[in-house]
Design an enzyme around this catalytic site. Structure first.
Site, PDB file in Angstrom:
ATOM      1  N   SER A 239       1.255  -1.181   0.294  1.00 31.89           N
ATOM      2  CA  SER A 239      -0.173  -0.038  -0.026  1.00 31.89           C
ATOM      3  C   SER A 239       1.141   1.048   0.143  1.00 31.89           C
ATOM      4  O   SER A 239       0.435   2.485  -0.265  1.00 31.89           O
ATOM      5  CB  SER A 239      -0.929   0.038   1.395  1.00 31.89           C
ATOM      6  OG  SER A 239      -1.908  -0.549   1.494  1.00 31.89           O
TER       7      SER A 239
ATOM      8  N   GLU B  65      -3.540  -0.521 -10.150  1.00 33.31           N
ATOM      9  CA  GLU B  65      -2.084   0.918  -9.853  1.00 33.31           C
ATOM     10  C   GLU B  65      -0.917   0.008 -10.148  1.00 33.31           C
ATOM     11  O   GLU B  65      -0.504  -1.149  -9.361  1.00 33.31           O
ATOM     12  CB  GLU B  65      -1.836   1.051  -8.653  1.00 33.31           C
ATOM     13  CG  GLU B  65      -2.990   2.207  -8.451  1.00 33.31           C
ATOM     14  CD  GLU B  65      -3.163   3.215  -6.690  1.00 33.31           C
ATOM     15  OE1 GLU B  65      -3.403   4.356  -7.342  1.00 33.31           O
ATOM     16  OE2 GLU B  65      -2.391   2.473  -6.416  1.00 33.31           O
TER      17      GLU B  65
ATOM     18  N   HIS C 275      -0.635  -2.537  -7.295  1.00 31.62           N
ATOM     19  CA  HIS C 275      -1.313  -2.456  -6.475  1.00 31.62           C
ATOM     20  C   HIS C 275      -3.274  -2.374  -6.463  1.00 31.62           C
ATOM     21  O   HIS C 275      -3.895  -1.587  -7.308  1.00 31.62           O
ATOM     22  CB  HIS C 275      -1.068  -0.861  -5.795  1.00 31.62           C
ATOM     23  CG  HIS C 275      -2.059  -0.569  -4.949  1.00 31.62           C
ATOM     24  ND1 HIS C 275      -2.601   0.348  -4.347  1.00 31.62           N
ATOM     25  CD2 HIS C 275      -2.527  -1.386  -3.621  1.00 31.62           C
ATOM     26  CE1 HIS C 275      -2.282   0.960  -2.845  1.00 31.62           C
ATOM     27  NE2 HIS C 275      -2.960   0.380  -2.835  1.00 31.62           N
TER      28      HIS C 275
HETATM   29  N1  CAA Z   1     -16.856 -10.716  -3.559  1.00 33.48           N
HETATM   30  C1  CAA Z   1     -18.296 -10.919  -3.706  1.00 33.48           C
HETATM   31  N2  CAA Z   1     -19.027 -10.008  -4.339  1.00 33.48           N
HETATM   32  C2  CAA Z   1     -19.243  -9.469  -3.547  1.00 33.48           C
HETATM   33  C3  CAA Z   1     -18.102  -9.252  -2.672  1.00 33.48           C
HETATM   34  C4  CAA Z   1     -16.970  -9.815  -2.167  1.00 33.48           C
HETATM   35  N3  CAA Z   1     -15.929  -9.374  -1.505  1.00 33.48           N
HETATM   36  N4  CAA Z   1     -18.443  -7.720  -1.482  1.00 33.48           N
HETATM   37  C5  CAA Z   1     -19.454  -7.325  -2.405  1.00 33.48           C
HETATM   38  N5  CAA Z   1     -19.956  -7.955  -3.596  1.00 33.48           N
HETATM   39  C6  CAA Z   1     -21.150  -7.704  -4.178  1.00 33.48           C
HETATM   40  C7  CAA Z   1     -22.396  -9.681  -3.693  1.00 33.48           C
HETATM   41  O1  CAA Z   1     -23.101  -9.776  -5.140  1.00 33.48           O
HETATM   42  C8  CAA Z   1     -23.464  -8.350  -3.094  1.00 33.48           C
HETATM   43  O2  CAA Z   1     -23.946  -8.722  -3.144  1.00 33.48           O
HETATM   44  P1  CAA Z   1     -24.712 -10.336  -1.945  1.00 33.48           P
HETATM   45  O3  CAA Z   1     -24.327  -9.435  -0.149  1.00 33.48           O
HETATM   46  O4  CAA Z   1     -25.671  -9.463  -2.120  1.00 33.48           O
HETATM   47  O5  CAA Z   1     -23.954 -10.781  -1.595  1.00 33.48           O
HETATM   48  C9  CAA Z   1     -22.555  -6.825  -3.834  1.00 33.48           C
HETATM   49  O6  CAA Z   1     -21.821  -6.867  -4.183  1.00 33.48           O
HETATM   50  C10 CAA Z   1     -23.360  -5.593  -2.578  1.00 33.48           C
HETATM   51  O7  CAA Z   1     -22.372  -5.528  -1.554  1.00 33.48           O
HETATM   52  P2  CAA Z   1     -22.862  -4.795  -0.577  1.00 33.48           P
HETATM   53  O8  CAA Z   1     -24.518  -4.897  -0.160  1.00 33.48           O
HETATM   54  O9  CAA Z   1     -21.427  -5.129   0.635  1.00 33.48           O
HETATM   55  O10 CAA Z   1     -22.842  -3.050  -0.811  1.00 33.48           O
HETATM   56  P3  CAA Z   1     -22.021  -2.178  -1.650  1.00 33.48           P
HETATM   57  O11 CAA Z   1     -23.166  -2.104  -2.664  1.00 33.48           O
HETATM   58  O12 CAA Z   1     -22.206  -1.228  -0.432  1.00 33.48           O
HETATM   59  O13 CAA Z   1     -21.273  -2.350  -2.007  1.00 33.48           O
HETATM   60  C11 CAA Z   1     -18.170  -2.386  -1.968  1.00 33.48           C
HETATM   61  C12 CAA Z   1     -19.593  -2.728  -1.351  1.00 33.48           C
HETATM   62  C13 CAA Z   1     -18.062  -2.703  -3.328  1.00 33.48           C
HETATM   63  C14 CAA Z   1     -17.165  -2.827  -0.605  1.00 33.48           C
HETATM   64  C15 CAA Z   1     -18.172  -0.266  -1.773  1.00 33.48           C
HETATM   65  O14 CAA Z   1     -19.126  -0.169  -0.660  1.00 33.48           O
HETATM   66  C16 CAA Z   1     -17.281   0.085  -2.139  1.00 33.48           C
HETATM   67  O15 CAA Z   1     -17.127   0.546  -3.115  1.00 33.48           O
HETATM   68  N6  CAA Z   1     -16.610   0.786  -0.668  1.00 33.48           N
HETATM   69  C17 CAA Z   1     -15.338   1.653  -0.803  1.00 33.48           C
HETATM   70  C18 CAA Z   1     -14.219   0.034  -0.840  1.00 33.48           C
HETATM   71  C19 CAA Z   1     -12.860   1.168  -1.052  1.00 33.48           C
HETATM   72  O16 CAA Z   1     -13.039   2.270  -1.105  1.00 33.48           O
HETATM   73  N7  CAA Z   1     -12.252   0.459  -1.247  1.00 33.48           N
HETATM   74  C20 CAA Z   1     -10.748   0.466  -1.110  1.00 33.48           C
HETATM   75  C21 CAA Z   1      -9.550   0.710  -0.072  1.00 33.48           C
HETATM   76  S1  CAA Z   1      -8.359   1.214  -0.221  1.00 33.48           S
HETATM   77  C22 CAA Z   1      -6.964   0.096  -0.738  1.00 33.48           C
HETATM   78  O17 CAA Z   1      -7.852  -1.073  -0.907  1.00 33.48           O
HETATM   79  C23 CAA Z   1      -6.327   0.355  -0.512  1.00 33.48           C
HETATM   80  C24 CAA Z   1      -5.145   0.185  -0.075  1.00 33.48           C
HETATM   81  O18 CAA Z   1      -4.159   0.033   0.064  1.00 33.48           O
HETATM   82  C25 CAA Z   1      -5.560   0.183   1.640  1.00 33.48           C
HETATM   83  P1  NAD Z   2      -3.248  -9.065   5.781  1.00 30.86           P
HETATM   84  O1  NAD Z   2      -3.257  -8.929   6.935  1.00 30.86           O
HETATM   85  O2  NAD Z   2      -4.609  -9.202   5.520  1.00 30.86           O
HETATM   86  O3  NAD Z   2      -3.219 -10.648   5.196  1.00 30.86           O
HETATM   87  C1  NAD Z   2      -1.464 -10.754   5.193  1.00 30.86           C
HETATM   88  C2  NAD Z   2      -0.804 -12.590   5.598  1.00 30.86           C
HETATM   89  O4  NAD Z   2       0.326 -12.405   4.776  1.00 30.86           O
HETATM   90  C3  NAD Z   2      -1.670 -12.996   6.803  1.00 30.86           C
HETATM   91  O5  NAD Z   2      -1.799 -14.033   6.452  1.00 30.86           O
HETATM   92  C4  NAD Z   2      -0.190 -13.323   6.691  1.00 30.86           C
HETATM   93  O6  NAD Z   2      -0.259 -14.726   8.067  1.00 30.86           O
HETATM   94  C5  NAD Z   2       0.340 -13.531   5.495  1.00 30.86           C
HETATM   95  N1  NAD Z   2       1.489 -13.832   5.654  1.00 30.86           N
HETATM   96  C6  NAD Z   2       2.911 -12.736   6.535  1.00 30.86           C
HETATM   97  N2  NAD Z   2       4.321 -12.775   6.622  1.00 30.86           N
HETATM   98  C7  NAD Z   2       3.649 -14.053   5.984  1.00 30.86           C
HETATM   99  C8  NAD Z   2       5.097 -14.483   5.119  1.00 30.86           C
HETATM  100  N3  NAD Z   2       6.978 -14.378   5.214  1.00 30.86           N
HETATM  101  N4  NAD Z   2       5.557 -15.561   4.166  1.00 30.86           N
HETATM  102  C9  NAD Z   2       3.988 -16.501   3.954  1.00 30.86           C
HETATM  103  N5  NAD Z   2       2.726 -15.084   4.584  1.00 30.86           N
HETATM  104  C10 NAD Z   2       3.022 -13.977   5.333  1.00 30.86           C
HETATM  105  O7  NAD Z   2      -3.265  -8.580   5.052  1.00 30.86           O
HETATM  106  P2  NAD Z   2      -3.796  -7.699   3.866  1.00 30.86           P
HETATM  107  O8  NAD Z   2      -4.444  -6.300   4.440  1.00 30.86           O
HETATM  108  O9  NAD Z   2      -4.255  -8.935   3.088  1.00 30.86           O
HETATM  109  O10 NAD Z   2      -2.364  -7.107   3.268  1.00 30.86           O
HETATM  110  C11 NAD Z   2      -1.603  -7.688   2.805  1.00 30.86           C
HETATM  111  C12 NAD Z   2      -0.512  -6.546   1.478  1.00 30.86           C
HETATM  112  O11 NAD Z   2      -1.663  -5.869   0.967  1.00 30.86           O
HETATM  113  C13 NAD Z   2       0.283  -5.181   2.337  1.00 30.86           C
HETATM  114  O12 NAD Z   2       1.336  -5.299   1.953  1.00 30.86           O
HETATM  115  C14 NAD Z   2      -0.933  -4.067   2.567  1.00 30.86           C
HETATM  116  O13 NAD Z   2      -0.438  -2.822   2.449  1.00 30.86           O
HETATM  117  C15 NAD Z   2      -1.528  -4.533   0.836  1.00 30.86           C
HETATM  118  N6  NAD Z   2      -2.704  -3.923   1.163  1.00 30.86           N
HETATM  119  C16 NAD Z   2      -4.041  -3.942   1.816  1.00 30.86           C
HETATM  120  C17 NAD Z   2      -5.293  -3.693   1.624  1.00 30.86           C
HETATM  121  C18 NAD Z   2      -6.103  -3.284   1.883  1.00 30.86           C
HETATM  122  O14 NAD Z   2      -6.989  -3.061   2.118  1.00 30.86           O
HETATM  123  N7  NAD Z   2      -6.064  -3.931   3.256  1.00 30.86           N
HETATM  124  C19 NAD Z   2      -5.305  -2.836   0.463  1.00 30.86           C
HETATM  125  C20 NAD Z   2      -4.363  -2.684  -0.613  1.00 30.86           C
HETATM  126  C21 NAD Z   2      -2.811  -3.583   0.207  1.00 30.86           C
END
Ligand code: CAA
Ligand code: NAD
Length: 308
Positions: free
Chosen positions: A144, A177, A165
């Protein structure tokens, strides 16, 4: 060295070789992201090996994929449940699991690392994998916030290294990405983009900068929301309602923090603060530190900013 081997080595190191087909993918880490990446890759018809630390974790990951596929099937095969069963069986048949990372990458086209957000642990993994993966294997990290260049520096395949990503939840979020480091060859970049197309994702390209595009904007936004609550200006519930109904976001910042994992945001912000201490956008948060120290990591532990 034979002529062919020489040309192959030259081609690989200068990026002359063309894009390669990705048929087998090894996903390291079967957590929130890893199991989603394994699922969408298997759905696209690739063979996938998902690696994690224990069989117990892997069993949980497989169950999560199976549940996610049930949700897909419920809509896709609403009129024909037996076809849905077949669909799930076919996809699950493309996924195998392993606790032996070096063994799993011996014959794979693409390694996608999705383990804990810790540079030293990621570097240790890539050092180990670089010794055993075949020469043509491309390495990618789903980090991330960490530097892809620094991770690649421990390998002898910097031209075959990049960032992929993904976003949470992987089966639903359409973006990946694709991150290039200066050494990433054109052939590697093209292969990564083609793989993303194959799994049905839209790509954007970004240089190796903190947070790439989405997190560089999203993380400071979420941290500002936390600071607003820390000052006592509004409650998490009201901030979430405001951003959903007033700005059209699908989730509010606190729902999203709990969804992606409070610990993930802590790793990101602490890392950036250490590297860029003068940027106030990257200041750590006492409230996030408190939640993480109490094990309240969000949905995955049953409590974060909210209880589940
Ligand atoms: N697998 C399969 N299908 C899924 C699913 C999953 N994990 N999640 C949702 N769905 C599908 C299903 O068909 C679901 O219907 P059911 O509940 O009947 O099974 C349908 O989508 C609708 O889902 P929800 O009612 O739960 O809700 P929603 O329409 O609000 O969608 C969401 C859910 C897509 C998560 C939406 O809320 C959303 O876009 N949220 C924002 C997510 C976001 O910003 N993500 C980026 C985070 S940052 C990141 O990831 C980067 C990082 O490095 C941290
Ligand atoms: P998580 O904690 O859900 O899962 C990480 C997994 O990696 C665990 O099951 C752990 O047992 C395993 N693990 C740790 N060290 C290991 C090793 N040496 N060998 C094999 N397995 C190992 O974490 P996550 O949310 O899936 O995040 C994973 C990566 O993805 C991180 O780099 C995070 O920054 C990135 N990421 C996270 C998100 C998010 O929304 N959570 C979104 C995009 C990218």
């Amino acid at each position: 060295m034979s002529f062919t081997t020489h040309i192959l080595r030259r081609g690989l190191s200068t990026g002359v070789l063309r894009m390669a087909a990705v048929n087998h993918v090894t996903v390291i880490g079967g957590g929130s992201m890893g199991n989603g990446i394994a699922q969408v890759t298997a759905q696209a018809g690739c063979q996938v090996t998902m690696v994690d630390q224990t069989d117990e974790i892997l069993q949980k990951s497989v169950n999560t994929i199976s549940k996610s596929l049930q949700r897909v099937v419920k809509k896709k095969f609403a009129d024909d449940p037996s076809k849905g069963e077949e669909f799930i069986k076919g996809i699950m048949g493309n996924i195998s699991t392993s606790t032996d990372a070096p063994g799993a990458v011996a014959n794979t086209d693409l390694v996608i690392e999705a383990i804990i957000e810790n540079m030293d642990i990621k570097k240790k993994l890539f050092t180990e994998l670089d010794k055993v993966a075949k020469e043509s294997t491309i390495f990618a990290s789903n980090t991330s916030s960490l530097s892809i260049t620094e991770m690649a520096s421990v390998t002898q395949r910097q031209d075959r290294f990049g960032g992929l990503h993904f976003f949470n939840p992987v089966p639903m979020m359409k973006l990946v990405e694709v991150v290039r480091i200066p050494q990433t060859s054109d052939a590697t970049y093209d292969t990564l983009v083609e793989y993303c197309k194959k799994i049905g994702k839209t790509t954007v390209s970004c240089k190796d900068t903190p947070g790439f595009i989405v997190n560089r904007l999203l993380v400071p936004y979420m941290m500002e929301a936390v600071r607003l609550v820390e000052r006592g200006d509004a409650t998490p519930r009201d901030v979430d309602t405001a951003m959903k109904l007033g700005a059209g976001y699908p989730m509010g910042p606190f729902e999203l923090l709990d969804y992606t994992g409070v610990d993930i945001s802590k790793f990101v912000i602490d890392g950036w603060h250490e590297k860029y201490p003068d940027n106030p956008l990257f200041n750590p948060s006492p409230l996030i530190n408190k939640l993480v120290s109490e094990g309240k990591l969000g949905r995955k532990t049953g409590e974060g900013f909210y209880k589940y």
